[in-house]
Every structure is written in structure tokens, then in C-alpha cells.
Enzyme design. Structure first.
Site, PDB file in Angstrom:
ATOM      1  N   CYS A  11       0.806  -1.220   0.000  1.00 38.25           N
ATOM      2  CA  CYS A  11       0.000   0.000   0.000  1.00 38.25           C
ATOM      3  C   CYS A  11       0.841   1.273   0.000  1.00 38.25           C
ATOM      4  O   CYS A  11       0.293   2.365  -0.144  1.00 38.25           O
ATOM      5  CB  CYS A  11      -0.959  -0.025   1.187  1.00 38.25           C
ATOM      6  N   GLY A 132     -10.378 -14.364 -13.439  1.00 41.76           N
ATOM      7  CA  GLY A 132      -9.521 -13.200 -13.336  1.00 41.76           C
ATOM      8  C   GLY A 132      -9.070 -12.689 -14.685  1.00 41.76           C
ATOM      9  O   GLY A 132      -9.568 -13.099 -15.741  1.00 41.76           O
TER      10      GLY A 132
END
Length: 341
Positions: A11, A132
Site C-alpha cells: 500500500c 480473473g
């Protein structure tokens, strides 16, 4: 098997909150579908779309570059991080789709290990990996698009806390600083493994426990750091007092921050949030930890004053390093005060 040779990810790779706010504020409002309960204009953790009076689906998406060298562990962490937004809304995971960027000329066994790690976390969450999408890219990136369900009347929004609520954090802070130090060989294996164990831990367990209690608001602590996500919880109409010495922290992160082993993402968070925070006799290291971007961080729960201690005890009995880290107050001159208490 080769390693991923990560240059910095997790992140910490997110765009800064200030940049995103600047862009999102200029997009046209969507008011054409009353069943969209939570959209991008809400600054919440995931989208929520109402299907019936007692059923809504929760939708989220998260992916990023590696922050650890082991591909299997990276897959686990990336998946746990993506799944977390469902739990931050009080939801239950149902399906997930892989999102993959990978250099086709590299060892495809690495990609297999990444996806194996992700699959295991989806299964642990009680969900199904349904497919996906992948593209050939010069750098590795991985994550999930996740769909869950929630009762529309029991959604955890991030900005609906109430005055006198206690704030409970369920994981330790400092993983961004630790991963940054690990890339240049400045932290020990024990410290890194403790951070990895935290990042791999699903917020599923904290969420399930929290549903027994009077939760007024919730968010998960990720790329905007503890203070960035906390500011979103205050929503310009509340303030809070944070007890710095009660916040669960990886101790090694303090000494690393003192040596200026900090992240660019943390400095972006400081620039965005800093004017809304008042620090009262707080060390530089602790300030940096509070701004530090967290990968797959814990839940931050606003719970009624009367139930906070009971919730905390149950979270700790489940093995989580949870703590009461502050309380919500009426709006004051500054949104967040950080004190030693």
C-alpha cells in the site's frame, strides 16, 4: 526458485489521498440509481449496491507491486489486503477474481506461487476464486476484485461514529516502515516475519467478533495510514482524541523511524493530513508510524462506550493485539488530537 526482487510495493505504492480527492471531486455525481448505497463519492472502503430489503452486494478492488520477495507470501498478503475492504463494511466474502500483471519472459512458476497464495486466502475467507484477468507487464502486480454480501441495514460505514464512541484498533502499526527497512537489509528476520504474519492475517476474525457489538463505524488501515483513515472517519463534523501510548505498534518500527527509514507514502500522508492533527509531546518516531502506509492493516472500529471493554477482551482472546486507542468527541478546532495517555 527466483525471488520477485521487489523495489517497493504494497500500500506504499498507492497514489496519495490528496491527489485522489482532487480527481474524484471533479467527477460527475451519480444520483441516477437509488440502489447504489455507497459509491466513490462516499470515501468509504467499498461500494455497496442494494438488491433487496435484506440483501446488498459489496464490491471492492485492490492490487499492488510486491513488498516481500517470496511470491507465495506476496500472494497471501495481497489477497488478505483486498479481502479486507469487505470486512471493513461488515460484509461476508463470496467471490473473487485475480488481477495479474506479470512479465511473460520471467519464470512463470513465480506467478503460480503468487496465485496459490492468493487462492489460499480466498478459501480461508470462505469465498470462491472464480477467474480473473492478466496482462504482460514489465513489473509484477497482483490483487483481487472481491464481491461480498451484507444486510443493507447493517453496513459498517466509515464516517458514522458517534460522540463518546471508543476507537479500537485490531492490528499493530509499522509494517510499511519495516518492509522498507527490510529491502535494504536494515531489519532482522524475526521483525520482518512478525510483520508478515500480521499482513497475512485476515480481518475476517475481527469482523465476525465485532458483529456481536454495537459498532457505529469501521474502516481498515491501509495506504493512507492510521491518521489518514481516521480523518475520513471524522468526516468534517467530529473530532477525536488518540492515546499514543496505547496504540499497538511493532517496537522495531520505532527505532527504524528514528533512523529515518521511512516511506515516501508516509510523507504524502503527512502532507495531506498534517494540518488536521495536533501532536502533544509525541516523538518523531511515533508520528511517522501514525502516518505510515499499512499493507493489510487492521480494522479501526468505533464502538459504543459501554461495550468497548467487552469487545476488546473478546478480540484479545482471539489472539489479536487489539487496543482501545482513542475516543470520538464533539467537533473542535482540530479533527485529531494525539496525546500520551
Amino acid at each position: 526458485m527466483d525471488k520477485l526482487y521487489c523495489k517497493g510495493g504494497g500500500c506504499t505504492a498507492k497514489l496519495g489521498a490528496g491527489i485522489l480527492s482532487h480527481i474524484l471531486e471533479r467527477l460527475p455525481k451519480q444520483n441516477f440509481d437509488e440502489n447504489l448505497i455507497v459509491g466513490f463519492d462516499a470515501k468509504d472502503d467499498a461500494a455497496v449496491y442494494k438488491l433487496s430489503e435484506d440483501l446488498a452486494f459489496v464490491q471492492t478492488l485492490d492490487f499492488f507491486p510486491p513488498m516481500v520477495e517470496d511470491p507465495y507470501i506476496f500472494g497471501q498478503i495481497a489477497a488478505a489486503n483486498a479481502l479486507s475492504d469487505i470486512y471493513a463494511m461488515g460484509g461476508e466474502v463470496k467471490t473473487a477474481l485475480n488481477i495479474v500483471c506479470f512479465p511473460q519472459s520471467s519464470d512463470l512458476n513465480l506467478l503460480g506461487e503468487i496465485m496459490r497464495g492468493g487462492l489460499e486466502k480466498v478459501k480461508e475467507a470462505g469465498g470462491v476464486l472464480a477467474g480473473g484477468h492478466s496482462i504482460d507487464d514489465v513489473d509484477v502486480k497482483y490483487g483481487l476484485s472481491v464481491t461480498g454480501i451484507v444486510n443493507p441495514g447493517k453496513i459498517y460505514s466509515n464516517n458514522t461514529g458517534r460522540t463518546k464512541d471508543k476507537l479500537i484498533l485490531t492490528k499493530k502499526l509499522g509494517v510499511g516502515i519495516i518492509c522498507t527497512a527490510a529491502r535494504i537489509g536494515e531489519t532482522d528476520e524475526k521483525t520482518l516475519n512478525e510483520a508478515i504474519d500480521s499482513m497475512k492475517t485476515l480481518n475476517k476474525y475481527a469482523c465476525e467478533i465485532s458483529k456481536k457489538y454495537d459498532i457505529h463505524a469501521c474502516t481498515d488501515i491501509t495506504g493512507f495510514g492510521f491518521l489518514g483513515h481516521l480523518l475520513e472517519m471524522m468526516d468534517d463534523n467530529k473530532s477525536c482524541e488518540i492515546f499514543a501510548n496505547q496504540i499497538p505498534v511493532f517496537e522495531e518500527a520505532k527505532s527504524l523511524a528514528d533512523e529515518f527509514l521511512i516511506t515516501a507514502g508516509g510523507q504524502r500522508n503527512r502532507n495531506h493530513v498534517g494540518d488536521n492533527v495536533e501532536f502533544n509531546d509525541i516523538s518523531f518516531a511515533m508520528e511517522e508510524i501514525l502516518f505510515d502506509p499499512q499493507t493489510s492493516g487492521g480494522l479501526l472500529l468505533a464502538v459504543s462506550f459501554d461495550e468497548a471493554e467487552s469487545l476488546l477482551e473478546e478480540l484479545r482472546c482471539a489472539g489479536l493485539p487489539a487496543a482501545i486507542v482513542g475516543e470520538i468527541k464533539e467537533r473542535e478546532n482540530v479533527a485529531i488530537k494525539v496525546v500520551n495517555r
